[in-house]
Scaffold this active site. Sequence first.
Site, PDB file in Angstrom:
ATOM      1  N   ARG A 512       2.179   0.614  -0.808  1.00 29.27           N
ATOM      2  CA  ARG A 512       3.465   1.377  -0.205  1.00 29.27           C
ATOM      3  C   ARG A 512       4.532   0.551   0.563  1.00 29.27           C
ATOM      4  NH1 ARG A 512       2.361   6.685   2.657  1.00 29.27           N
ATOM      5  NH2 ARG A 512       1.822   5.350   4.254  1.00 29.27           N
ATOM      6  N   SER A 576      -5.797  -4.131   3.286  1.00 34.65           N
ATOM      7  CA  SER A 576      -6.942  -3.192   3.797  1.00 34.65           C
ATOM      8  C   SER A 576      -8.040  -3.653   3.242  1.00 34.65           C
ATOM      9  CB  SER A 576      -6.770  -1.862   3.234  1.00 34.65           C
ATOM     10  OG  SER A 576      -5.421  -1.471   3.430  1.00 34.65           O
ATOM     11  N   ASP A 630      -5.765  -2.043   7.627  1.00 38.39           N
ATOM     12  CA  ASP A 630      -5.045  -0.795   7.760  1.00 38.39           C
ATOM     13  C   ASP A 630      -5.746   0.376   8.755  1.00 38.39           C
ATOM     14  OD1 ASP A 630      -7.244   0.828   4.825  1.00 38.39           O
ATOM     15  OD2 ASP A 630      -7.647  -0.706   6.603  1.00 38.39           O
TER      16      ASP A 630
END
Length: 894
Positions: A512, A576, A630
């Site tokens: 994203r 992440s 994350d």
Amino acid sequence: SAVDRFLYAMRLHDDQLEDISARFQAEMKKGLSAESNAAAAVKMLPTHVRSTPDGSERGQFLALDLGGSKFKVLQVKVREGMGIRKGGVEMEEKIYPIPKELLIGRGTELFDHVSESLKDFLQEKNINLEKTHPLAFTFSFPCEQPTLNQGLLLSWSKNFRLRGLQGKDVVQSLKGAIERTGGMNVDVLSMVNDTVATMMTCGFDDQRCEVGLIIGTGTNACYMEALRHVDLVEGDEGQMCVNTEWGGFGDDGALNEYITEFDRDVDAASNNPGKQIFEKMVSGMYLGELVRLVVLKMAKVGLLFDGFVSDALRTKGKITTANVANTRDILTGLGLTPSQDDCIAVQHVSTIVSFRSSNLVAACLSAILTRIKKNRSLRTLTITVGVDGTVYKTHPQYPKRLHKVVRRLLPESHVRFVLSDSGSSKGAALVAAVAQRLASRRKQVDETLFPFQMSQEQLHLVKSRMRADLEAGLKNKNPSTIKMLPSFVYHTPDGTERGKYLALDLGGTNFRALLVNFKKGLHQNTRLYHKIYTVPMEIMQGTGEELFDHLAQCVSDFLDYMGMKNAHLPAGFTFSFPCEQTAIDTGTLLTWTKGFKATDCEGHDVVNMLREAIKRRNEFDLDIAAVVNDTVGTMMSCAYEDPECEVGLIAGTGTNVCYMEDVRNIEKRDADAQRMCINTEWGGLGDDGSLNDIITPYDAEVDQNSLHPGKQRFEKLTSGMYLGEIVRQVLLDLTRGGLLFRGHVTEALKTPGIFETKYLSQIESDRLALLQVRSILQQLGLDSNCDDSIIVKEVCGAVSRRAAQLVGAGIAAVVDKIRENRGLEHLNITVGVDGALYKLHPHFSRVLHDTAKVLAPLCNVSFLPSEEGSGKGAALITAVAKQKDKDAGCKGQT
Ligand code: 0WK
Ligand code: 0WK
Ligand code: BGC
Ligand code: BGC
């Protein structure tokens, strides 16, 4: 004739029968629907018998047949045992009379008589008392059945009126009596009504038999109803046999215009006035009385025996249904001297009474058959009705008359009547055979799922192992399964963050890009724009260059989309995966996890790799000021809303947690701050075998087939990437065991990754009826039946529940450590959470909360789902980093 005029009210014409049929159809609807069932006169009791015999039943059973005119104990051998011709049933039976006083005594005494008779039968037939014998119990009274082997007695009927059993589970009472009698081992597998047993008995030889009818001492009928219409039972798939208990038809006045004075007299004199009105117009227990009362009245008004009335004629029960058949000898038995005309007249009375009985049965039976026809939207119905009962069996004209009227009322249907020749216990045994198979399947499924059930002890163990490895990971001497990676984030946001930042977020499933703008004033008005990009499998598992080129291309697309190509924005990069950081803007990838395996990345600085990819594109520039995990991004995002948030949890494709640790506890890295956020990478717990006592063979299989065998064992028990695979392995095993999908191991079931975790969330949602579970299985190419979908739902539940409990145990370890770090008796803390499993699964979050609460009672943990993902968190950290540079910068200057 005079009799006809006298009994005009008892002669029912077809239009009246059709009216009664219509009324009964209405009564059936009332009994089936949840909101009107309680007040319904016709109870429509679900029996949990979901299919008529399908030929697979086998076994040896004891059977008890209680409630009809004769109490029988039997042994039934279905398709096994020596000398049984292929596919046959062999039965041995003995009738045990029930002393009259027992019929109106205490319930326990009756059941003692039953179990003593059972023992006598076992001894007489030299049946081994040591062996445990499965038993099929036919109990012919209205019972509410939560399951196949439970029956709460609603009320007595016929000539039974005992005390102390109403509302009680008669199966328990029987088990209690067998216990008291002792010396025999019996396992009551199923309890059925005699109509159900009769339907199954006749269904053994005739597949079309889907209605059971009793016209005996009492009367009743059952039939196979569509499960979707049986509101009181979950599921709308397939069928279920419903015991109508039509004897109660009219108890709410629905038959008042057909009730004659004689019916009222019979009811008033009965042992259950106002109850079983229809039964009292139809069944053997009352027909004799009706005849007597009619004859008595006619005698009184001088239409018979020249008006002479004998005491016997006045006496209740003097005329029984049995002898309604032949008139002369009953009248003499009553001390009357009947003339020929008297006999004919009395014969005519009993004919009319018996006629009405068969007509009424025909009317209600046609109502049932009409309903079945409608359920299956058939124009013509071909069906068989299994029948039993002394009235039907001994009244010469009764069967013929009944068949004729039914065929007249349903001219287009083909209704066959089959007499249950050997009583109903064959049918009861077939139901027991099904119950036995279901019970053994249940046991095998329970045994298969048992290892997924986490006991409190086990969860406490996981908590302490997690705690131990959290501690070990902070030390720098020996490597720990939990890496405890410093994040160089020293405090949560304080609201002073300002400016516009780009956040890039490479998570478990997609990438994203976000633009975050922190404005002055309250933090609500943080503007945020984002775009989600998929990361194709071949990119995840291609080369590092391709991966980062893909990310750079997405960023380029996003900046175009935002029209900020030349903004040269400061950016925060949420990455992440486990990265060793030496500063806020560097991160060396230690090892890929989840679905990633891009080459030439492990051991490299992911910020540089992204910078190089952007340089390779040579069309925009970014100032990547921070790289965060994350979990850290999620903690910061949530801390922006709730300052008590000092833990970040991801329960998504992967699982991980970070928290604010006291720097004094971080041996491997000192910093001049009180606290630093540690990215625990708790996914690695168990990589040293510390979880082997809870890892099941299914988990081992999933680990073996994963991209990184032996790694991230805790993650592989708890996160979205793997739960579906664990479920698939269990389903495979159950199917190979013949317990599922009829034992067909289809290609679909052998396809890795077919059972995505999102299906677990869908399958486990309470609102989802079993039907929808089946359509999900259908989509996966798994052809299932109702029971299959129940088991699939259970397997999904067991796997996701364990996952939530294990993460709950992990959270308990983290918050308890923080509490002890701060020497607090009690800690209030918030955990910021993100991840599809936590956010979308119907039960995961609740089970996680409950487990954490139980395992960390001194911590009041609240969970705050992150609104916009970790992107805002990354931007906040970037803002802080930039702030510091500026401060450092001007400090540099000062
Ligand atoms: C024989 C069956 C029994 C049922 C009876 C009903 O084996 O289960 O209750 O028929 O007829 P009755 O004996 O009441 O006339
Ligand atoms: C949304 C966060 C992202 C994180 C993801 C985890 O913005 O950083 O990686 O949640 O959830 P998943 O996509 O694995 O379900
Ligand atoms: C009972 C039914 C039974 C019928 C026939 C009625 O009195 O309520 O449960 O099926 O008699 O025996
Ligand atoms: C990674 C972590 C990440 C977690 C959740 C794990 O596989 O190792 O870094 O936080 O997934 O996305």
